[in-house]
Design an enzyme around this catalytic site. Structure first.
Site, mmCIF file in Angstrom:
data_model
loop_
_atom_site.group_PDB
_atom_site.id
_atom_site.type_symbol
_atom_site.label_atom_id
_atom_site.label_comp_id
_atom_site.label_asym_id
_atom_site.label_seq_id
_atom_site.Cartn_x
_atom_site.Cartn_y
_atom_site.Cartn_z
ATOM 1 N N LYS A 18 -6.498 -11.374 2.761
ATOM 2 C CA LYS A 18 -5.442 -10.730 3.544
ATOM 3 C C LYS A 18 -4.953 -11.727 4.583
ATOM 4 O O LYS A 18 -5.718 -12.167 5.445
ATOM 5 C CB LYS A 18 -5.987 -9.478 4.223
ATOM 6 C CG LYS A 18 -4.935 -8.774 5.062
ATOM 7 C CD LYS A 18 -5.434 -7.428 5.528
ATOM 8 C CE LYS A 18 -4.392 -6.746 6.384
ATOM 9 N NZ LYS A 18 -4.880 -5.463 6.903
ATOM 10 N N LYS A 21 -3.115 -9.867 -0.398
ATOM 11 C CA LYS A 21 -2.103 -9.188 0.400
ATOM 12 C C LYS A 21 -1.519 -10.137 1.436
ATOM 13 O O LYS A 21 -2.303 -10.791 2.113
ATOM 14 C CB LYS A 21 -2.779 -8.013 1.106
ATOM 15 C CG LYS A 21 -1.883 -7.210 1.995
ATOM 16 C CD LYS A 21 -2.719 -6.194 2.732
ATOM 17 C CE LYS A 21 -1.821 -5.437 3.678
ATOM 18 N NZ LYS A 21 -2.548 -4.526 4.500
#
Ligand code: PBG
Length: 342
Positions: free
Chosen positions: A209, A266
């Site tokens: 992330k 992400k």
């Protein structure tokens, strides 16, 4: 080549002519390598307290915060078009927030009631909950701060995340998804869940992330945009540096070793190389999160008349799948699934 006006006079001596397989629609369909399916989608959903009308999220056309009852109707519509999984995010009343995110430990909290309600109404729906403190903290960080208030401490944050994940498991969630990027959280959560008998609650790790500008519209949706209402929120001491490709592999391998059932990248669109790297490095199912800013970008350009909406939406999803994602968290889930299965 001849100097001629007759097109037939131009003949290259080519062994390979890749255009042969692009000539007709049937040939093109035969050699199409990947397809996006409704079953690939996970729909992120925002839930709020009360019985009020659904509230639009600015910069995310078509996306709303729903009350619990309307959220169930939305889930039914999702199942109807073939979307089998939802990822839940709460909009918490500011009066319930504090520095340590106490509301995340409320056994009657909004998300826990939402999980139960969905599983009661639609047992076949795969329900995924976020494990991170940001919707619950006044400062908007995913963990708790040190005494000076300038650093998110790791191990005490993990302790809170474990309690949060356990409550979610008790509520009947299928998959917990830690999005906090603390070190060691996957192993710690697995140990707590197993210790309490939740051996079948799966973990989807937000492994790679990145500290991204593309989360802006989401932070508005969950009301976590500003740190203590003053400075803009910066998560660079725990989220990955967008420059770092190898470091993403370090985090992903740790999550796998610690027992993650799924890995995730992400954002998705600006990190297709990372999706491919992880795909080549793990045999686990891999998810990618097409985040709020990616969705907003396509809508905004289309609204200006600068991009074709349907084509850019479809191409963005195809690119994520082609890069190697098995699953896509996307705000396009319902509308695209309806087109695929309609
Ligand atoms: C936070 C969280 C974020 C998103 C999902 N979980 C934002 C953040 O890290 O600040 C972003 C999702 C999106 O932008 O669509 N735990």
């Amino acid at each position: 080549m001849k100097n001629s006006d007759n097109l037939e006079d131009f003949k290259l001596d080519l062994v390979r002519r890749p255009r042969r397989l692009r000539r007709t629609a049937s040939l093109r369909a035969m050699v199409e390598e990947i397809q996006v399916r409704a079953e690939d989608f996970i729909a992120p959903l925002f839930v709020m307290e009360g019985t009020g009308e659904k509230e639009p999220v600015g910069s995310m056309p078509g996306i709303f915060r729903y009350n619990l009852k309307d959220l169930i109707s939305e889930c039914k519509e999702l199942i109807g078009v073939g979307v089998r999984a939802v990822a839940l995010f709460p909009y918490i009343d500011p009066s319930l927030k504090d520095a340590v995110g106490s509301e995340a430990k409320n056994p009657d909290g909004l998300i826990l009631r939402t999980v139960k309600a969905i599983k009661d109404a639609l047992p076949e729906m795969v329900v995924i909950t976020d494990v991170a403190l940001d919707p619950y903290t006044t400062h908007g960080h995913d963990g708790v701060l040190n005494a000076a208030g300038d650093y998110v401490v790791n191990d005490a944050s993990v302790e809170r995340l474990c309690s949060m994940a356990l409550l979610q498991a008790k509520a009947g969630v299928d998959i917990v998804a830690p999005s906090d990027m603390m070190d060691g959280r996957i192993g710690a959560i697995r140990t707590v869940l197993d210790g309490e008998g939740f051996i079948d609650t799966a973990i989807m790790a937000y492994s790679a992330k990145f500290n991204s500008a593309y989360y802006g519209p989401f932070r508005e949706a969950v009301g976590s945009s500003k740190a203590a209402g003053t400075t803009l929120l910066d998560k660079k001491t725990y989220q990955l540096n967008p420059s770092n490709r190898r470091e993403a592999l370090v985090d992903a391998r740790l999550d796998e070793d610690e027992g993650a059932d799924f890995l995730m990248v992400k954002p998705a669109g600006a990190y297709l190389d990372i999706i491919r790297d992880l795909r080549n490095d793990t045999a686990l199912p891999l998810a990618a999160y097409q985040v709020s800013g990616e969705y907003a970008q396509i809508h905004a350009a289309a609204k200006m008349g600068w991009l074709d909406y349907e084509k850019s939406r479809d191409e963005s999803l195809l690119a994520i799948k082609r890069a190697g994602a098995d699953l896509i968290l996307t705000y396009f889930a319902k509308e695209k699934a309806a087109l695929l299965n309609g």
